[in-house]
Design a protein around this motif. Structure first.
Motif, short mmCIF file in Angstrom:
data_model
loop_
_atom_site.label_atom_id
_atom_site.label_comp_id
_atom_site.label_asym_id
_atom_site.label_seq_id
_atom_site.Cartn_x
_atom_site.Cartn_y
_atom_site.Cartn_z
N LYS A 14 0.81 -1.22 0.00
CA LYS A 14 0.00 0.00 0.00
C LYS A 14 0.84 1.27 0.00
N THR A 110 -0.09 5.27 5.22
CA THR A 110 -1.12 4.25 5.03
C THR A 110 -1.37 3.55 6.35
N SER A 114 -8.77 4.38 10.36
CA SER A 114 -8.59 5.80 10.69
C SER A 114 -8.12 6.01 12.13
N ILE A 142 -4.10 7.47 4.13
CA ILE A 142 -4.85 6.55 3.28
C ILE A 142 -5.16 5.26 4.06
N GLU A 143 -6.44 4.90 4.05
CA GLU A 143 -6.86 3.70 4.77
C GLU A 143 -6.93 2.49 3.84
N LYS A 145 -9.38 0.68 3.08
CA LYS A 145 -10.55 0.68 2.20
C LYS A 145 -10.35 1.51 0.92
N ASP A 146 -9.30 2.31 0.87
CA ASP A 146 -9.02 3.15 -0.29
C ASP A 146 -8.23 2.43 -1.38
N ILE A 152 -5.13 2.62 -5.93
CA ILE A 152 -5.93 3.54 -5.11
C ILE A 152 -7.25 3.75 -5.85
N ASN A 154 -9.99 5.49 -4.39
CA ASN A 154 -10.72 6.62 -3.83
C ASN A 154 -10.27 7.90 -4.55
N ASP A 155 -11.19 8.51 -5.29
CA ASP A 155 -10.85 9.72 -6.05
C ASP A 155 -10.39 10.87 -5.16
N ASP A 156 -10.94 10.95 -3.95
CA ASP A 156 -10.51 12.00 -3.03
C ASP A 156 -9.04 11.82 -2.64
N VAL A 157 -8.63 10.59 -2.41
CA VAL A 157 -7.23 10.32 -2.09
C VAL A 157 -6.34 10.70 -3.26
#
Length: 188
Positions: A14, A110, A114, A142-143, A145-146, A152, A154-157
């Motif tokens: 990760k 990573t 959270s 970054i968790e 789940k991302d 990756i 998750n678009d936010d990440v």
């Protein structure tokens, strides 16, 4: 400008996935800068024994000298037992106390959940501040789940990694300009 992206673990995927994404962004957006990836899984590092970093040989010498020559460093680290891994701590131990003076350092972390986000504030940032880094205020956490299949998802990440790369370069440019103005005050 020389930018080093450091993947601070020798296990897992990760952190390497995240730091590779940062390298990709930097190389795409800032072609004029030299970007070097240091993935600790690819090097045989010696444990710190108190010597100066330039007295080591082989991979240890290469990694420490590459970090010392950098203008900016993006540190990627997983969270192990609510802390940084020993491989990353060893890097800090190999370097001198003022290793990050006049260097900009940004952070990608990573973790499984959270629950570990405060590790950055309570452990990593104090170490970097002690070593005199100019720390980019925002970091990317970054968790588990991302990620999906070493990507990756998750678009936010992804957006935050892009912004981290931009912030790292902008802060490094700003500090270089400040240093140049200060140096110009001396008439020797």
């Amino acid at each position: 400008m020389k930018i080093v992206a450091l993947a601070g673990s020798i296990v897992g995927s990760k952190t390497k996935t995240a730091i590779n994404k940062v390298v990709e962004i930097l190389q795409d957006k800032y072609k004029e800068h030299e970007v070097t990836l240091l993935d600790l899984a690819e090097y045989k590092m010696e444990f710190s024994d108190g010597r100066n970093y330039f007295e080591y040989d082989g991979d240890t010498k290469y990694v420490t000298e590459t970090i010392m020559a950098a203008d900016a460093i993006v540190i990627g680290t997983p969270t192990f037992q609510a802390s940084i891994p020993a491989t990353l701590k060893n890097i800090f131990d190999l370097l001198p106390v003022n290793a990050f003076r006049d260097k900009v350092v940004s952070i990608v972390v990573t973790a499984g959940t959270s629950k570990h986000y405060l590790m950055i504030e309570q452990q990593l940032k104090p170490i970097l501040a002690y070593m005199k880094a100019h720390i980019v205020p925002t970091y990317v956490f970054i968790e588990e789940k991302d990620f999906l299949r070493k990507e990756i998802v998750n678009d936010d990440v992804l957006f935050r990694l892009d912004r981290l790369a931009e912030d790292t370069v902008m802060v490094a440019d700003a500090f270089a300009e400040i240093r140049a103005k200060k140096d110009a005050e001396y008439d020797f």
